[in-house]
Design a protein around this motif. Structure first.
Motif, short mmCIF file in Angstrom:
data_model
loop_
_atom_site.label_atom_id
_atom_site.label_comp_id
_atom_site.label_asym_id
_atom_site.label_seq_id
_atom_site.Cartn_x
_atom_site.Cartn_y
_atom_site.Cartn_z
N GLY B 93 0.75 -1.24 0.00
CA GLY B 93 0.00 0.00 0.00
C GLY B 93 0.78 1.29 0.00
O GLY B 93 0.29 2.30 -0.49
N SER B 94 1.97 1.27 0.54
CA SER B 94 2.64 2.56 0.72
C SER B 94 3.39 2.97 -0.55
O SER B 94 3.92 2.14 -1.27
CB SER B 94 3.60 2.48 1.90
OG SER B 94 4.76 1.79 1.53
N PRO B 95 3.41 4.27 -0.82
CA PRO B 95 4.11 4.76 -2.01
C PRO B 95 5.61 4.51 -1.87
O PRO B 95 6.16 4.59 -0.77
CB PRO B 95 3.81 6.25 -2.01
CG PRO B 95 3.46 6.59 -0.61
CD PRO B 95 2.83 5.37 -0.03
N VAL B 96 6.24 4.16 -2.98
CA VAL B 96 7.67 3.87 -2.97
C VAL B 96 8.45 5.17 -3.14
O VAL B 96 8.28 5.87 -4.14
CB VAL B 96 8.03 2.89 -4.09
CG1 VAL B 96 9.52 2.60 -4.10
CG2 VAL B 96 7.23 1.60 -3.95
N GLU B 97 9.27 5.49 -2.16
CA GLU B 97 10.07 6.71 -2.24
C GLU B 97 11.01 6.62 -3.45
O GLU B 97 11.54 5.55 -3.75
CB GLU B 97 10.92 6.90 -0.98
CG GLU B 97 10.17 6.82 0.34
CD GLU B 97 9.96 5.37 0.79
OE1 GLU B 97 10.75 4.49 0.41
OE2 GLU B 97 8.97 5.14 1.53
N PRO B 98 11.25 7.70 -4.15
CA PRO B 98 12.24 7.66 -5.23
C PRO B 98 13.61 7.37 -4.62
O PRO B 98 13.88 7.73 -3.48
CB PRO B 98 12.19 9.05 -5.83
CG PRO B 98 11.52 9.90 -4.81
CD PRO B 98 10.64 9.02 -4.00
#
Lengths: 186, 186
Positions: B93-98
């Motif tokens: 669910g969590s956005p993947v940090e660049p």
DNA sequence: GCCAGCATGTAAGGAGTTACATGATTAT
DNA sequence: ATAATCATGTAACTCCTTACATGCTGGC
């Protein structure tokens, strides 16, 4: 004349940017600092201002206040002789830190046993898309730098970056099937 | 049930390592965490211990004290059901940090106009040497992981790493002449 | 005798972030 | 109206690091 505690790389980055230009405000620097984003975390606005204060306290930059009509006052910074010497000393004498990478995608793939394979593939696809966009940006940057000897070194870094992000897309594409294989197993 | 402030990636990294093993002490984890060093800054010992306390407070890991004769007592940790769920939620669910990169060598090359070209070349050469050593390490890691399905995902990451560091050596070698060119000019 | 390994933890501090505050101008 | 641009700065906080503290065992 005891050497004080070492100045962080970000301070040298800002000093370096000033050494390539004439005079910049903190606000201007925020834009210039974006040039670093491909290979170095570009600092937050608040850090740019605080590093400028540090550099001014060290005597490595000189500041000059400029009033403007219909615009907030500017504080323009430029490198001093001491600042140039400090930069040269940093380049010539200080040990180069090993590159620090925090690759959040690879961290997730590493623990991929807990994710649905389709999710991992989607993450990889998103990453490839993002890397291709960076590549496009970098190609434009590279083209803008041209062969002007003034920008020789930034151009060399841009070329490194082109290879870097191309390799990233290839590596991502190459391991995608491994994740797929996991999908067909479960 | 307000979601508290987000847990840092390093905590998930430690939780993830625990999810791949049975039971580990903080001391053991320090060794396991070294596996992350190729693609994620591996945390300091003190951070491993503090993250373990955080994870325990969240109920994501369970701890068990084990007395030992002739050795200091151990505190062994393992993931709980909640911990597994948290990890899965993080993956899904969590956005993947660049990716965050701090490439100190490229930072220096970027400001290469203030360095002697021979110095830059030496830095590049050192970097190539270091990258080749990492490659050798990674080849060994990859070989050790074999084709055990249990280590499929770490193996995929290792393969990405092999491409990554190979590309680094190539990019470094490719821009070396640009720096040399600068040398012949001045 | 000395160092490496086992094993955990505290203290202090630096680097870096986000969010907020202010306020005029210009473009949409 | 509303947002973006110009322009600087503070406050609060997190992450993460280095250094220190403790102490026993086993190998060279």
């Amino acid at each position: 004349m005891g050497r004080a505690r070492p100045v962080p790389p970000t301070a040298y980055a800002i000093l370096g940017l000033l050494s390539m230009t004439d005079e910049l405000s903190g606000y201007d620097l925020r834009r210039w600092a974006r040039a670093l984003r491909f290979f170095y975390v570009s600092p937050a606005q608040s850090q740019i201002y605080s590093e400028l204060r540090r550099l001014a306290a060290l005597g490595w930059v000189a500041q000059r206040d400029v009033a403007q009509e219909a615009r907030p006052a500017k504080r323009l910074y430029r490198t001093t002789e001491d600042g140039q010497a400090a930069l040269r000393g940093w380049l010539e004498g200080s040990p180069v830190e090993p590159p620090a990478l925090k690759h959040a995608l690879l961290l997730r793939i590493f623990f991929g046993h807990l994710a649905r394979p389709e999710r991992l593939q989607a993450l990889i696809d998103d990453y490839i898309t993002a890397a291709r966009m960076v590549l496009a940006e970098l190609e434009q940057v590279r083209a803008e730098l041209g062969d002007d000897p003034r920008w020789r070194f930034p151009a060399a870094v841009a070329e490194w970056g082109l290879r870097y992000y191309a390799a990233e897309t290839e590596a991502a594409a190459a391991i995608r099937p491994c994740v797929a294989e996991a999908a067909s197993r479960e």
